[in-house]
Write an enzyme that holds these catalytic residues in place. Structure first.
Site, PDB file in Angstrom:
ATOM      1  N   ILE A  16       0.844  -1.188   0.000  1.00 16.51           N
ATOM      2  CA  ILE A  16       0.000   0.000   0.000  1.00 16.51           C
ATOM      3  C   ILE A  16       0.887   1.247   0.000  1.00 16.51           C
ATOM      4  O   ILE A  16       2.088   1.160   0.214  1.00 16.51           O
ATOM      5  CB  ILE A  16      -0.932   0.021   1.239  1.00 16.51           C
ATOM      6  N   CYS A  17       0.279   2.407  -0.239  1.00 18.64           N
ATOM      7  CA  CYS A  17       1.013   3.667  -0.236  1.00 18.64           C
ATOM      8  C   CYS A  17       1.500   3.958   1.177  1.00 18.64           C
ATOM      9  O   CYS A  17       0.771   3.669   2.115  1.00 18.64           O
ATOM     10  CB  CYS A  17       0.108   4.816  -0.696  1.00 18.64           C
ATOM     11  N   PRO A  18       2.676   4.542   1.378  1.00 14.33           N
ATOM     12  CA  PRO A  18       3.585   5.012   0.319  1.00 14.33           C
ATOM     13  C   PRO A  18       4.597   3.970  -0.139  1.00 14.33           C
ATOM     14  O   PRO A  18       5.469   4.303  -0.913  1.00 14.33           O
ATOM     15  CB  PRO A  18       4.312   6.172   1.011  1.00 14.33           C
TER      16      PRO A  18
END
Lengths: 81, 267
Positions: A16-18
């Site tokens: 997932i981000c980041p």
């Protein structure tokens, strides 16, 4: 899809981000200018943000393709150190 | 540098920055910094450089933790009263980031040992609380060619400057000799707002990271003065003194000096 040849490929599905962007950024850093990175990912947000962030860093986004319901492939060419 | 998953998470907000990236974080990880003083300034400098992942951090201090330190020296606690400050800080910093090698040096710097002590490090940070040490550290850094990030605090005011020997000014370009002991505030007069070293130490840690990364403009040729009561930052130009006693082409000070007598430090 244009015929793009990648010198390096990364699979960042599940991230997932980041961390999606961080993995992609570190991969680009390790490459030479002119080489292309192929990124396989399954995070919808990153499919939008990674191309934008790569362009902000001065690299060329060659192609963004949704390959199936949940996965994308992005090609980025390194343009500068 | 290959990052572990933990390191990717820990340093992610650095790696995202274009000015840092993986390569910059690798530079930080291989840097060796020595901090003079594990007190008001040394605590925040060491804390942030530990968090940033500086590879090796040495701490030099000869004192033990006292209750009166805890108003500002944030690496220490009630559990470390009586313990050497360098050991107390090492415990705190190692708990924050086990990637970092902390080297505790419980010693007093003198003209005889300082060159050997700083020789293994890339950057020197001065967070000392007295003029004899401040001049000794400046002269040693000039002679050894070590970049020095110098900070000082008193009452509500703090100063920071970055000394790059051979390029910019040194501390003696600013003030040629230490003030006479009678002009230095005595222990009873020398209060300090507890948060002030946090501001100044934070600025010093920033300067260190900029030097490691080779990014931005260091405070070379400038003295930054922070006034906490007025909330002002003033940047004063400090030209290199062509007749500086230590860093000019024809220095009159060619050996280190211990100014010992008559000074009372704020412990």
């Amino acid at each position: 899809m244009p015929d793009v040849k990648a010198e390096k490929k990364i699979d960042i599905r599940g991230l997932i981000c980041p961390y999606t962007f961080i993995k992609a950024k570190l991969a680009v850093e390790s490459m030479h200018v002119g080489e292309t990175l192929e990124i396989l990912l399954d995070n919808a947000e990153a499919s939008n943000s990674i191309p934008k962030s790569m362009e902000d860093l001065g690299h060329a986004v060659m192609n963004v393709e949704k390959v199936n319901e949940r996965e994308w492939v992005i090609f980025v060419r390194k343009e500068k150190e | 540098m290959d990052f572990t998953d933990d390191q990717l998470q820990r340093y992610s907000r650095h790696i995202i920055l274009p000015e840092v990236g993986g390569k910059g974080q690798a530079k930080i990880a291989s840097a060796k910094v020595i901090i003079i003083g594990a007190g008001g300034l040394g605590c925040p400098v060491g804390f942030y450089l530990t968090a940033a992942g500086v590879g090796t951090i040495a701490l030099v201090d000869n004192d033990d933790v006292e209750m009166s330190n805890l108003q500002r020296q944030i690496a220490h606690s009630v559990h470390s009263i009586g313990m050497p400050k360098v050991e107390s800080a090492k415990k705190t910093f190692s708990a924050l980031n086990p990637d970092v090698t902390i080297v505790p040096l419980r010693t007093r710097l003198t003209k005889d040992n300082i060159i050997g002590v700083i020789s293994e490090y890339d950057i020197v940070v001065d967070g000392s609380d007295n003029f004899p040490t401040r001049y000794l550290v400046n002269d040693a850094c000039v002679m050894a060619g070590k970049p020095l990030v110098s900070g000082a605090i008193l009452r509500f005011e703090g100063q920071v400057t970055t000394i790059i020997p051979g390029q910019g000014h040194c501390y003696r370009c600013l003030f040629e000799v230490p003030p006479p002991p009678g002009l230095v505030p005595s222990c009873q007069e020398a209060g300090v707002l507890g948060v002030l070293p946090g501001v100044i130490g934070g600025l010093q840690a920033t300067e260190v990271l900029k030097l490691i990364l080779g990014k931005g403009m260091p405070l070379m040729g400038d003295l930054l003065i922070y006034d906490a009561l007025k909330t002002t930052f003033r940047k004063v130009k400090v030209p290199k003194n062509p007749s500086c006693p230590v860093c000019s082409d024809n220095p009159v000070i060619t050996e280190l000096v211990d100014y010992n007598e008559g000074y009372c430090s704020l412990q």
